[in-house]
Design a protein around this motif. Sequence first.
Motif, PDB file in Angstrom:
ATOM      1  N   PHE A 141      40.382  18.133  43.583  1.00 56.68           N
ATOM      2  CA  PHE A 141      39.606  19.336  43.901  1.00 56.68           C
ATOM      3  C   PHE A 141      38.156  18.958  44.189  1.00 56.68           C
ATOM      4  CE2 PHE A 141      42.731  22.557  42.725  1.00 56.68           C
ATOM      5  CZ  PHE A 141      43.639  21.789  41.993  1.00 56.68           C
ATOM      6  N   GLY A 142      37.545  19.705  45.111  1.00 55.65           N
ATOM      7  CA  GLY A 142      36.155  19.449  45.474  1.00 55.65           C
ATOM      8  C   GLY A 142      35.248  20.584  45.045  1.00 55.65           C
ATOM      9  N   ALA A 143      33.995  20.229  44.672  1.00 58.21           N
ATOM     10  CA  ALA A 143      33.037  21.229  44.190  1.00 58.21           C
ATOM     11  C   ALA A 143      31.737  21.146  44.977  1.00 58.21           C
ATOM     12  CB  ALA A 143      32.773  21.002  42.709  1.00 58.21           C
ATOM     13  N   GLN A 144      31.282  22.283  45.479  1.00 54.85           N
ATOM     14  CA  GLN A 144      29.988  22.326  46.167  1.00 54.85           C
ATOM     15  C   GLN A 144      29.153  23.508  45.664  1.00 54.85           C
ATOM     16  OE1 GLN A 144      30.728  21.857  50.612  1.00 54.85           O
ATOM     17  NE2 GLN A 144      29.684  19.944  50.042  1.00 54.85           N
ATOM     18  N   ALA A 145      27.857  23.433  45.947  1.00 55.35           N
ATOM     19  CA  ALA A 145      26.981  24.582  45.699  1.00 55.35           C
ATOM     20  C   ALA A 145      27.030  25.475  46.941  1.00 55.35           C
ATOM     21  CB  ALA A 145      25.563  24.098  45.437  1.00 55.35           C
ATOM     22  N   SER A 146      27.053  26.775  46.726  1.00 59.51           N
ATOM     23  CA  SER A 146      27.158  27.693  47.876  1.00 59.51           C
ATOM     24  C   SER A 146      25.996  27.502  48.855  1.00 59.51           C
ATOM     25  CB  SER A 146      27.191  29.141  47.389  1.00 59.51           C
ATOM     26  OG  SER A 146      28.286  29.330  46.518  1.00 59.51           O
ATOM     27  N   GLY A 147      24.839  27.078  48.341  1.00 59.95           N
ATOM     28  CA  GLY A 147      23.679  26.858  49.198  1.00 59.95           C
ATOM     29  C   GLY A 147      23.784  25.605  50.051  1.00 59.95           C
ATOM     30  N   CYS A 148      24.845  24.849  49.880  1.00 59.19           N
ATOM     31  CA  CYS A 148      25.117  23.689  50.737  1.00 59.19           C
ATOM     32  C   CYS A 148      26.610  23.410  50.643  1.00 59.19           C
ATOM     33  CB  CYS A 148      24.298  22.468  50.314  1.00 59.19           C
ATOM     34  SG  CYS A 148      24.596  21.034  51.386  1.00 59.19           S
ATOM     35  N   SER A 149      27.385  24.219  51.348  1.00 60.56           N
ATOM     36  CA  SER A 149      28.840  24.180  51.165  1.00 60.56           C
ATOM     37  C   SER A 149      29.605  23.978  52.468  1.00 60.56           C
ATOM     38  CB  SER A 149      29.301  25.474  50.489  1.00 60.56           C
ATOM     39  OG  SER A 149      28.798  26.598  51.194  1.00 60.56           O
ATOM     40  N   PRO A 150      29.169  23.027  53.304  1.00 61.68           N
ATOM     41  CA  PRO A 150      29.851  22.863  54.583  1.00 61.68           C
ATOM     42  C   PRO A 150      31.319  22.455  54.447  1.00 61.68           C
ATOM     43  CG  PRO A 150      28.339  21.031  54.181  1.00 61.68           C
ATOM     44  CD  PRO A 150      28.056  22.074  53.148  1.00 61.68           C
ATOM     45  N   VAL A 151      31.626  21.642  53.431  1.00 59.52           N
ATOM     46  CA  VAL A 151      33.008  21.187  53.284  1.00 59.52           C
ATOM     47  C   VAL A 151      33.874  22.312  52.697  1.00 59.52           C
ATOM     48  CG1 VAL A 151      34.488  19.300  52.499  1.00 59.52           C
ATOM     49  CG2 VAL A 151      32.053  18.876  52.855  1.00 59.52           C
ATOM     50  N   SER A 152      33.306  23.027  51.746  1.00 58.77           N
ATOM     51  CA  SER A 152      34.018  24.167  51.169  1.00 58.77           C
ATOM     52  C   SER A 152      34.300  25.225  52.252  1.00 58.77           C
ATOM     53  CB  SER A 152      33.185  24.771  50.037  1.00 58.77           C
ATOM     54  OG  SER A 152      33.790  25.932  49.533  1.00 58.77           O
ATOM     55  N   SER A 153      33.308  25.475  53.107  1.00 66.07           N
ATOM     56  CA  SER A 153      33.496  26.449  54.185  1.00 66.07           C
ATOM     57  C   SER A 153      34.612  26.003  55.128  1.00 66.07           C
ATOM     58  CB  SER A 153      32.204  26.621  54.993  1.00 66.07           C
ATOM     59  OG  SER A 153      31.183  27.097  54.153  1.00 66.07           O
ATOM     60  N   ALA A 154      34.602  24.731  55.502  1.00 66.89           N
ATOM     61  CA  ALA A 154      35.646  24.221  56.398  1.00 66.89           C
ATOM     62  C   ALA A 154      37.025  24.336  55.744  1.00 66.89           C
ATOM     63  CB  ALA A 154      35.349  22.761  56.762  1.00 66.89           C
ATOM     64  N   PHE A 155      37.070  24.002  54.445  1.00 64.63           N
ATOM     65  CA  PHE A 155      38.351  24.092  53.727  1.00 64.63           C
ATOM     66  C   PHE A 155      38.872  25.523  53.752  1.00 64.63           C
ATOM     67  CE2 PHE A 155      40.920  24.904  49.956  1.00 64.63           C
ATOM     68  CZ  PHE A 155      41.867  23.899  50.072  1.00 64.63           C
ATOM     69  N   LYS A 156      37.995  26.456  53.398  1.00 59.39           N
ATOM     70  CA  LYS A 156      38.425  27.848  53.305  1.00 59.39           C
ATOM     71  C   LYS A 156      38.743  28.429  54.685  1.00 59.39           C
ATOM     72  CE  LYS A 156      35.102  28.803  49.962  1.00 59.39           C
ATOM     73  NZ  LYS A 156      34.365  29.656  49.022  1.00 59.39           N
TER      74      LYS A 156
END
Lengths: 423, 423
Positions: free
Chosen positions: B280-295
Motif C-alpha cells: 500500500f502507498g501513502a501520500q499527503a493530499s497536498g502532494c498526491s500525484p500517485v494517489s490521484s493516478a491510482f484512484k
Amino acid sequence: MTAAAHSPATTGKTFDLGPAAELVSKEEGHRQPLAPEFVSLEDFSPLEVAYDFGRVRREDIEAGPRSIWRYKHLLPVPSTVEQHPNTEPGCTRLVRADNLAKALGVKQIWIKDDTGNPTHSFKDRVVAVALAAAREFGFKVLACPSTGNLANAVAAAAARAGWDSVVLVPKTLERAKILMSAVYDGSLLAVDGNYDDVNRLATELAGEHEDWAFVNVNVRPYYSEGSKTLAFEVAEQLGWRKPEQIVVPIASGSQLTKVYKGFNEFAQLDLIEDSPVRIFGAQASGCSPVSSAFKGGHDVVQPVRPDTIARSLAIGAPADGPYVLDIVRKTGGAIEDVTDEEVVEGIRLLARTEGIFAETAGGVTVATAKKLLEAGKLDPDAETVLLITGDGLKTLDAVQDGIGPKATVAPSTEAVDEALGLR
Amino acid sequence: MTAAAHSPATTGKTFDLGPAAELVSKEEGHRQPLAPEFVSLEDFSPLEVAYDFGRVRREDIEAGPRSIWRYKHLLPVPSTVEQHPNTEPGCTRLVRADNLAKALGVKQIWIKDDTGNPTHSFKDRVVAVALAAAREFGFKVLACPSTGNLANAVAAAAARAGWDSVVLVPKTLERAKILMSAVYDGSLLAVDGNYDDVNRLATELAGEHEDWAFVNVNVRPYYSEGSKTLAFEVAEQLGWRKPEQIVVPIASGSQLTKVYKGFNEFAQLDLIEDSPVRIFGAQASGCSPVSSAFKGGHDVVQPVRPDTIARSLAIGAPADGPYVLDIVRKTGGAIEDVTDEEVVEGIRLLARTEGIFAETAGGVTVATAKKLLEAGKLDPDAETVLLITGDGLKTLDAVQDGIGPKATVAPSTEAVDEALGLR
C-alpha cells in the motif's frame, strides 16, 4: 514522613527483580529488603541495589536480545522483562572515531553514540529499568522531574507501556524537549523554577502520591542501575575488555558512578579482565560544582545556581557528586569544565569529523576531552571512549548562531558554482 | 550531453560492486556495464542494478554486522564495504504495536522504526550504499538535492568518510533539517525554489562536475538499492517471512519499488517463502500525484505543485510513480492520501499509543493506514507493517499548535494537584 511512607504496600511482600537481592546504604552498608525506597533511614545515605548474580557467561549475553535486556541478569528486573511492552533501548553504536582522534592528536577514540536510542538519549536505558521495577512494585503512574531528555524518555516509555505519566520540567526548557515530551499525551507540567526546584517538588509529590513512581526519586536505586548498560555495551563492543580511559558527562553524577560499577561487575563475573580504566568527568563551566570540588581538592560539593546552555547537565546540587569525586580520584582520572563557547565548538568538531550530531552535553564531553588532553591529563596514547548521551536535534538553539547554509542561490548552475567559488 | 558524459572515466574499467553484475533499463531490459549512469540511452527509462547473487544463506546474514552490511551480498557494494568509515545504518527496531492495533481495530501491526538510524531517517541506508558505490567509481564529492532527510544523511555520511559534500535544499526547509545539514560543515546551499526545481538543478550540476556523486541522480541506481534493506530487515525480524500487508510512504516512489524488490529477492534466494504481500502507498493530499493516478485508474502520473506539511514527501513529479502504480495494483494493494490535519493526528496517534515520535511522513503513513482500514482496503485481520521513515524532532512546526504542557505551575504540590484535577 519517611521515604517509604506512601509507597505501595510492601510490608512482607517479596519482589521478583531478578538478581537484585537487597538494598544497601552507600555510606555505612546497612542492608534492607528490596522496596521502592531511596534513602537509608539508618545513615541517611542513598540506597543502592546489591545482587546475587550467580554465574553469567558471555554466551548468555550474546544470545540475548539486541537491547539492554541482554544484560538482564545484571539488572534489577524480572527475568521476563522483555515480554512487557517497553522501548527496547540500548545496543547503540560504538563508533571508531579516527577523524576525531586525528584532530585531537590522540591514538584512538571511540564514540559511544547514545543518540540512537528510541528518544535519542541514554535516558531510555534508565527509564526502561525503572519502569520494569515500578511495575513489579505495583505503581500505576510513571513520573519524573527532568531537564528534558528524561522527560522525553518517561513520556514515551509510559505511552508504550500503556501507563499514565506525570512529567515535570522547568518552564524554560528547550522547545524540542517540551514538544517531544508533550506529544506522547501524558501529563506534562511546566514548573516556574529551575531544575533543582523541580526536583525538590518531585520528592514532595513522591511522598504524597502512593502510586506514582518517580523514576529518579522513589525508584532511583533501580533506575540508576540502567546506566551500567553503557559500560556493559562498551566492554562487549570492544571485544570483551575495558577501555583505558573514558570521559563521562556529569549532571547528578549518577551515570559516572554506574559506568564504574558496570565495569567492576563485568570484571567480578570474569566476563572481562580487571584492567585499569581511568574515569574522567565533564561539566559545563556554568554548572560545574563537581569540577570545582575536584580542582579544589574537596570531598564535598558546594551547590551552585546553573547558568549554561548545557541544560541537560544543569543540576546545581548533584546528588552523587561526592561519589564521583571518589571514583575519579581513585581511578586516576580528572574532572574539567568548559565554557558555552567551547561546548558549541565541541558539538561542531564531533559533527565535522565523525558525522555525529550531539546535544550540548555531548559538546561538553568532546570539549572537555580536548581540554584534558591539552592539559596532559588525558593520555593521548591510551584508548579513550567518549560517552555521547544525547541528540543535537534537541538543542538546536545552542548551534543556530554559528551555522547555516553557505548561501541562498537561484536555481542555476552558475549561481551554485559562484557560491562555491568555482567560477 | 548524455547522462554519462562527464562521469569519472569508466571506459573499459570494471568495478567491484560485489554481486552487482550490470545495469538494466526498466522499460525494455537493455543491459549495459556497471557505471555511474542512471538513464538508458536505448529506451530512456531508469537504469536498475541486476545481480549475480550466487548462494546466500540465512546463516551468512545472521553472522554479519548489526547494520545494513549484513545484507552486503545483496547490495551493489564491494565485499569490504564495512571497513571504510560509514555511518553504519540499519538494524532498526521492528516494534510490535499492540496499542496502535487496538486503537485501529486490527489484528496485528508492526512499526518499522527507522528514526533509530544515525541521522534519524531511512535515508542513511540509501546514502551508505551510494557512498560505497561512489567510492568505487572514483568520485570525490558526495552531493544531493533534498527535502531534508537526505541532506542530513549525505552531510553526515560525507563528514564521517572524510569527503566534501554539496547539499542543495529548498530555502523554505524546516529549521531542524537546515541546521542538522549545516552542522557537519559541508557545502550546504539553500535554493530559491521548490524540491522539483532543486532536483532539476542537481541533474544539470551532475553533468557539469565530473567528480560529484549526486547520490539520487547520477548514482541513483545504486543508492536506491539501499531501500531494499527495509524489506530485508522486516523479513528477518519477523522470523524469516513476509508480512501480509505493508504501508509505505511515497515521495519519488523509489522506496516502495525497492521494498517490493527486496521481498522478491529474499524469496528468489529461498531465504523466505514466496507468500503474497499486499503493498500500500501513502501520500499527503497536498502532494498526491500517485494517489490521484491510482484512484483515477491511470498508468501515468500527472505532476503537481506540492502544498503540504509533509515536506519530505513533497515531490510533485515522482520519478518512480508509474512503477509504484504497477506494483500496488499487481500485489492487490491500494494508494490513499490524507489531509495535513490527518497527518498531525497520525503523528499524535502513534506517539500516544506506542511512544514513537514520527515526522510528518510517518503521520502520513499512520493516517493513511487508518483511512485504508476505514475504507475496507486494508484487511484488519492481516498482519500489517507500517514504515516509519523519519523523526518527529525534524518537523516540530507541524505539531506545535496542538500540543504542549497541560499547565505552567508554581513549584508546589498543591499547584500540581490542582493542575491535574486531583484536588
